[in-house]
Enzyme design. Structure first.
Site, PDB file in Angstrom:
ATOM      1  N   SER A 165      14.858  63.971  76.900  1.00  0.00           N
ATOM      2  CA  SER A 165      15.769  63.529  77.956  1.00  0.00           C
ATOM      3  C   SER A 165      17.083  63.164  77.299  1.00  0.00           C
ATOM      4  O   SER A 165      17.125  62.873  76.092  1.00  0.00           O
ATOM      5  CB  SER A 165      15.182  62.303  78.669  1.00  0.00           C
ATOM      6  OG  SER A 165      16.162  61.647  79.455  1.00  0.00           O
ATOM      7  N   TYR A 213      11.204  54.009  78.610  1.00  0.00           N
ATOM      8  CA  TYR A 213      11.478  55.435  78.760  1.00  0.00           C
ATOM      9  C   TYR A 213      12.365  55.929  77.624  1.00  0.00           C
ATOM     10  O   TYR A 213      12.070  56.938  76.966  1.00  0.00           O
ATOM     11  CB  TYR A 213      12.148  55.682  80.111  1.00  0.00           C
ATOM     12  CG  TYR A 213      12.429  57.139  80.406  1.00  0.00           C
ATOM     13  CD1 TYR A 213      11.404  57.989  80.819  1.00  0.00           C
ATOM     14  CD2 TYR A 213      13.716  57.660  80.272  1.00  0.00           C
ATOM     15  CE1 TYR A 213      11.662  59.329  81.089  1.00  0.00           C
ATOM     16  CE2 TYR A 213      13.979  58.987  80.549  1.00  0.00           C
ATOM     17  CZ  TYR A 213      12.946  59.822  80.960  1.00  0.00           C
ATOM     18  OH  TYR A 213      13.198  61.148  81.214  1.00  0.00           O
TER      19      TYR A 213
END
Length: 257
Positions: free
Chosen positions: A140, A153
């Protein structure tokens, strides 16, 4: 080979995609299938498997559980080998300040997003050495930028980039390429939930939070799941044959999170 031909994967590739029944994973699985690959998908959501293209294999599996990952690879062995493994499974994790995050939610995020990628890489390596294949790890832009209130995350995705670069060094002498794709803000239900949660945390409405997010992107737009699939196809094509150890952002240039 002409340059234009080098941009298309050869037909008959044997491809495994984790979390391939929804979102980005479904776009990738569908793209490989349409390109003539034999595709097997693992996903925790058995109901979503009904949306897979005809002929795509399916195993219900929680990537955070190594025993289930082993079973996924056993069932994918029906392909007769593996040329490409797309290590896509992941969750958004909690949205909260570091002193407010539930420890179980932290562990779950790491278990799925990072430990799960390790389990998949571990079981993929023998088959990819045999085929001199390709491992694609889904990271990401949160794996290259700080992300306030999303520390589990971000930590997991930075870990995925480190895993990718290390595996590229380790497996490269066997002819295996390892790359990470770093999606930006990808249009779909998952990002809508993330925006909703961040808006609540900030005390603003959804539309304002969405505008703030887009203002941090040079091109002022979200990317589509098919944009991520296109990068995966290119990496598997002859034109991507010398790309390894890279963290490739597909994000319209996210400047900050």
């Amino acid at each position: 080979m002409r340059v234009i031909e080098s941009l298309v994967p050869r037909r008959g590739l044997k491809v495994l995609v984790t979390a391939g029944a929804n979102g980005i994973g479904l776009a990738i699985a569908t793209a490989f299938h349409e390109a003539g690959a034999q595709v097997h998908v693992g996903d925790i959501d058995a109901e979503a498997a009904s949306g897979l293209p005809a002929g795509v294999g399916f195993t219900q599996a929680d990537i955070g559980d190594e025993a289930q990952v082993a079973r996924l690879f056993e069932e994918a062995a029906g392909l007769g080998g593996l040329d490409v493994v797309v290590n896509n499974a992941g969750i958004a994790g909690p949205t909260a300040g570091i002193d407010e995050i539930d420890s179980n939610a932290w562990r779950q995020t790491i278990d799925i997003n990072l430990n799960g990628q390790y389990y998949v890489a571990k079981h993929a390596a023998p088959a990819l050495r045999e085929s001199e294949g390709l491992l694609i790890n889904m990271a990401s832009v949160a794996g290259r930028l700080g992300f306030a209130f999303r520390t589990p995350y971000a930590a997991s995705k930075w870990g995925v980039v480190g895993l990718t670069k290390s595996l590229a060094c380790e497996l490269g002498p066997s002819g295996v390429r390892v790359n990470a794709i770093l999606p930006g803000i990808v249009r779909g239900p998952r990002i809508e939930k993330v925006i909703e949660e961040r808006a609540a945390k900030r005390g603003i409405d959804f539309a304002e939070m969405e505008r703030e997010n887009l203002a941090k992107i040079s091109m002022r737009k979200m990317v589509e799941p098919t944009d991520i699939a296109a990068m995966a196809l290119f990496l598997a094509a002859p034109g991507g044959a010398n790309i390894s150890g890279q963290a490739l952002s597909v994000c319209a240039n996210v400047e900050t999170l």
